[in-house]
Design a protein around this motif. Structure first.
Motif, PDB file in Angstrom:
ATOM      1  N   VAL A 204       0.834  -1.204   0.000  1.00  0.00           N
ATOM      2  CA  VAL A 204       0.000   0.000   0.000  1.00  0.00           C
ATOM      3  C   VAL A 204       0.871   1.257   0.000  1.00  0.00           C
ATOM      4  N   LEU A 205       2.048   1.145   0.588  1.00  0.00           N
ATOM      5  CA  LEU A 205       2.965   2.281   0.696  1.00  0.00           C
ATOM      6  C   LEU A 205       3.592   2.669  -0.646  1.00  0.00           C
ATOM      7  N   ALA A 206       3.552   1.770  -1.618  1.00  0.00           N
ATOM      8  CA  ALA A 206       4.213   2.011  -2.902  1.00  0.00           C
ATOM      9  C   ALA A 206       3.794   3.349  -3.512  1.00  0.00           C
ATOM     10  N   GLY A 207       4.775   4.203  -3.791  1.00  0.00           N
ATOM     11  CA  GLY A 207       4.511   5.497  -4.412  1.00  0.00           C
ATOM     12  C   GLY A 207       4.032   6.565  -3.464  1.00  0.00           C
ATOM     13  N   HIS A 208       3.987   6.269  -2.169  1.00  0.00           N
ATOM     14  CA  HIS A 208       3.475   7.210  -1.174  1.00  0.00           C
ATOM     15  C   HIS A 208       4.484   7.429  -0.051  1.00  0.00           C
ATOM     16  N   THR A 209       4.339   8.546   0.633  1.00  0.00           N
ATOM     17  CA  THR A 209       4.954   8.686   1.946  1.00  0.00           C
ATOM     18  C   THR A 209       4.060   7.952   2.942  1.00  0.00           C
ATOM     19  N   PRO A 210       4.589   7.617   4.125  1.00  0.00           N
ATOM     20  CA  PRO A 210       3.723   6.960   5.121  1.00  0.00           C
ATOM     21  C   PRO A 210       2.460   7.754   5.426  1.00  0.00           C
ATOM     22  N   LYS A 211       2.565   9.075   5.557  1.00  0.00           N
ATOM     23  CA  LYS A 211       1.381   9.890   5.861  1.00  0.00           C
ATOM     24  C   LYS A 211       0.344   9.786   4.751  1.00  0.00           C
ATOM     25  N   GLU A 212       0.815   9.779   3.502  1.00  0.00           N
ATOM     26  CA  GLU A 212      -0.116   9.671   2.369  1.00  0.00           C
ATOM     27  C   GLU A 212      -0.805   8.313   2.365  1.00  0.00           C
ATOM     28  N   ALA A 213      -0.047   7.253   2.648  1.00  0.00           N
ATOM     29  CA  ALA A 213      -0.629   5.905   2.663  1.00  0.00           C
ATOM     30  C   ALA A 213      -1.660   5.771   3.782  1.00  0.00           C
ATOM     31  N   ILE A 214      -1.332   6.310   4.953  1.00  0.00           N
ATOM     32  CA  ILE A 214      -2.278   6.264   6.083  1.00  0.00           C
ATOM     33  C   ILE A 214      -3.550   7.036   5.722  1.00  0.00           C
ATOM     34  N   ALA A 215      -3.381   8.202   5.114  1.00  0.00           N
ATOM     35  CA  ALA A 215      -4.549   9.009   4.715  1.00  0.00           C
ATOM     36  C   ALA A 215      -5.389   8.270   3.685  1.00  0.00           C
ATOM     37  N   GLU A 216      -4.736   7.536   2.774  1.00  0.00           N
ATOM     38  CA  GLU A 216      -5.479   6.775   1.766  1.00  0.00           C
ATOM     39  C   GLU A 216      -6.318   5.679   2.423  1.00  0.00           C
ATOM     40  N   ILE A 217      -5.748   5.001   3.407  1.00  0.00           N
ATOM     41  CA  ILE A 217      -6.485   3.944   4.112  1.00  0.00           C
ATOM     42  C   ILE A 217      -7.698   4.530   4.826  1.00  0.00           C
ATOM     43  N   VAL A 218      -7.499   5.648   5.521  1.00  0.00           N
ATOM     44  CA  VAL A 218      -8.611   6.286   6.243  1.00  0.00           C
ATOM     45  C   VAL A 218      -9.708   6.718   5.268  1.00  0.00           C
ATOM     46  N   ARG A 219      -9.306   7.341   4.162  1.00  0.00           N
ATOM     47  CA  ARG A 219     -10.304   7.780   3.161  1.00  0.00           C
ATOM     48  C   ARG A 219     -11.081   6.593   2.600  1.00  0.00           C
ATOM     49  N   PHE A 220     -10.385   5.481   2.367  1.00  0.00           N
ATOM     50  CA  PHE A 220     -11.036   4.304   1.807  1.00  0.00           C
ATOM     51  C   PHE A 220     -12.089   3.751   2.772  1.00  0.00           C
ATOM     52  N   VAL A 221     -11.742   3.669   4.046  1.00  0.00           N
ATOM     53  CA  VAL A 221     -12.701   3.167   5.034  1.00  0.00           C
ATOM     54  C   VAL A 221     -13.869   4.145   5.194  1.00  0.00           C
ATOM     55  N   GLN A 222     -13.582   5.436   5.182  1.00  0.00           N
ATOM     56  CA  GLN A 222     -14.656   6.443   5.234  1.00  0.00           C
ATOM     57  C   GLN A 222     -15.597   6.298   4.040  1.00  0.00           C
ATOM     58  N   TYR A 223     -15.019   6.021   2.876  1.00  0.00           N
ATOM     59  CA  TYR A 223     -15.805   5.821   1.649  1.00  0.00           C
ATOM     60  C   TYR A 223     -16.692   4.587   1.765  1.00  0.00           C
ATOM     61  N   LEU A 224     -16.119   3.489   2.274  1.00  0.00           N
ATOM     62  CA  LEU A 224     -16.895   2.255   2.415  1.00  0.00           C
ATOM     63  C   LEU A 224     -18.046   2.432   3.389  1.00  0.00           C
ATOM     64  N   ALA A 225     -17.773   3.141   4.483  1.00  0.00           N
ATOM     65  CA  ALA A 225     -18.793   3.337   5.519  1.00  0.00           C
ATOM     66  C   ALA A 225     -19.703   4.515   5.214  1.00  0.00           C
ATOM     67  N   ASP A 226     -19.348   5.291   4.185  1.00  0.00           N
ATOM     68  CA  ASP A 226     -20.060   6.532   3.864  1.00  0.00           C
ATOM     69  C   ASP A 226     -20.149   7.417   5.104  1.00  0.00           C
ATOM     70  N   ASP A 227     -18.989   7.552   5.765  1.00  0.00           N
ATOM     71  CA  ASP A 227     -18.948   8.270   7.037  1.00  0.00           C
ATOM     72  C   ASP A 227     -17.586   8.952   7.207  1.00  0.00           C
ATOM     73  N   PRO A 228     -17.525  10.276   6.965  1.00  0.00           N
ATOM     74  CA  PRO A 228     -16.245  10.986   7.048  1.00  0.00           C
ATOM     75  C   PRO A 228     -15.731  11.194   8.465  1.00  0.00           C
ATOM     76  N   SER A 229     -16.500  10.779   9.471  1.00  0.00           N
ATOM     77  CA  SER A 229     -16.080  11.006  10.854  1.00  0.00           C
ATOM     78  C   SER A 229     -15.102   9.949  11.362  1.00  0.00           C
ATOM     79  N   ILE A 230     -14.908   8.861  10.607  1.00  0.00           N
ATOM     80  CA  ILE A 230     -14.022   7.781  11.050  1.00  0.00           C
ATOM     81  C   ILE A 230     -12.574   8.272  11.063  1.00  0.00           C
ATOM     82  N   THR A 231     -11.876   8.027  12.172  1.00  0.00           N
ATOM     83  CA  THR A 231     -10.499   8.493  12.320  1.00  0.00           C
ATOM     84  C   THR A 231      -9.638   7.431  12.997  1.00  0.00           C
ATOM     85  N   ILE A 232      -8.358   7.736  13.066  1.00  0.00           N
ATOM     86  CA  ILE A 232      -7.402   6.906  13.787  1.00  0.00           C
ATOM     87  C   ILE A 232      -7.279   7.439  15.210  1.00  0.00           C
TER      88      ILE A 232
END
Length: 311
Positions: A123-151
């Motif tokens: 998942v980190l390929a082509g990303h900084t760690p912060k970018e990869a973490i943000a991508e994971i959070v956005r993906f889960v928010q998208y699946l749940a249709d809920d932007p409030s989900i955080t780490i």
């Protein structure tokens, strides 16, 4: 079939047993969680929600997140993902280093810790760690249709400070050339994905695409192909509960992924997505009461993928 009545019955039946099992105290932040907590949520393909207990209280989903990072990695790398991680049950503890030595640093499957660390590297390929973490959070928010989900930053810090076994696993894989990025970067992604905080309701919503052939039935968005959804479900069934996966398949008969925070995401293909949370773990690191709740649900509904129980 009245699912609300079933879930209420399960909650009442398990009340006397709440608190059983052992909370994952090797992650200090998780040691503070009340072991008597219990939540359960079911969402069917029409979007109807059935809830019981502490289903809207956020908890640390831990290894349940591995389902979502695997989905992301497959989207980025396709079938070449399996060059880096296997698809077989481990038969060993989730944080075991023994098999890695025998198998030249290639993890047995993506749901044990070593496998999920390898997936984080992908998942980190082509990303900084912060970018990869943000991508994971956005993906889960998208699946749940809920932007409030955080780490949960406290859990992430707690894991980083005490994750010596995971550092050992990652360094061992690095010594075999199995990780492409610096160990610290890969583990930064891994620890943060495990520190996602979600409610049972959010988690059930996030897994709905796996119950609906890869499509979110509530938004109409295709998340993965139907073939990929089937394959992720197959891995959840065979590998989703570490060396307790066979026992879970025997008693529950549903694809599922557990986490040491006490959460379990289970999928009833063609029917519903289910999330349960009870922090006390059994000897295999899976939610003790959560597993019982899912067994009761499968028995009452006949949702086991192996067929309905005899009348």
């Amino acid at each position: 079939m009245d699912l609300q009545e079933i879930i209420d019955d399960i909650y009442l039946a398990l009340q006397p047993r709440l608190g059983e099992g052992k909370v994952a105290d090797y992650i200090p932040q998780l040691a503070h969680v009340d072991p008597r907590k219990f939540g359960m949520a079911i969402i069917d393909l029409d979007g109807r929600i059935y809830k019981a207990g502490d289903c809207d209280e956020p908890f640390s989903i831990q290894s349940v997140s591995k389902v979502f990072t695997l989905t992301l990695a497959l989207g980025k790398h396709g079938e070449t993902t399996w060059n880096r991680v296997g698809r077989e049950p481990s038969g060993s503890a989730f944080n075991s280093i023994v098999q890695l030595e025998h198998e030249s640093g290639k993890p047995r499957n993506p749901f044990i810790n070593a496998g999920a660390i390898a997936v984080s590297d992908l998942v980190l390929a082509g990303h900084t760690p912060k970018e990869a973490i943000a991508e994971i959070v956005r993906f889960v928010q998208y699946l749940a249709d809920d932007p409030s989900i955080t780490i949960d930053p406290e859990v992430a810090r707690s894991e980083t400070a005490t994750g010596f076994r995971n550092f050992a696993l990652a360094n061992f894989m690095k010594s075999f050339g199995r990780l492409e990025h610096p160990v610290e970067h890969v583990l930064g992604v891994y620890f943060h994905q495990c520190a996602l905080a979600m409610t049972c309701t959010q988690l059930a919503r996030s897994g709905l695409f796996l119950a609906a052939n890869g499509k979110n039935p509530l938004t109409g968005h295709t998340v993965v192909s139907s073939q990929r959804a089937r394959r992720i479900n197959a891995l959840m069934l065979t590998c989703g509960h570490y060396d307790g996966s066979g026992d879970f398949a025997y008693h529950v008969g549903l694809p599922g992924k557990s986490g040491v925070g006490g959460g379990i995401l289970a999928v009833a293909p063609g029917r519903a997505s289910v999330a349960v949370w009870s922090p006390g773990l059994n000897d295999n690191g899976n939610s003790l009461i959560g597993s019982l709740a899912l067994e009761m649900l499968a028995n009452r509904t006949g949702w086991s993928v192996f067929g309905a129980p005899a009348a």
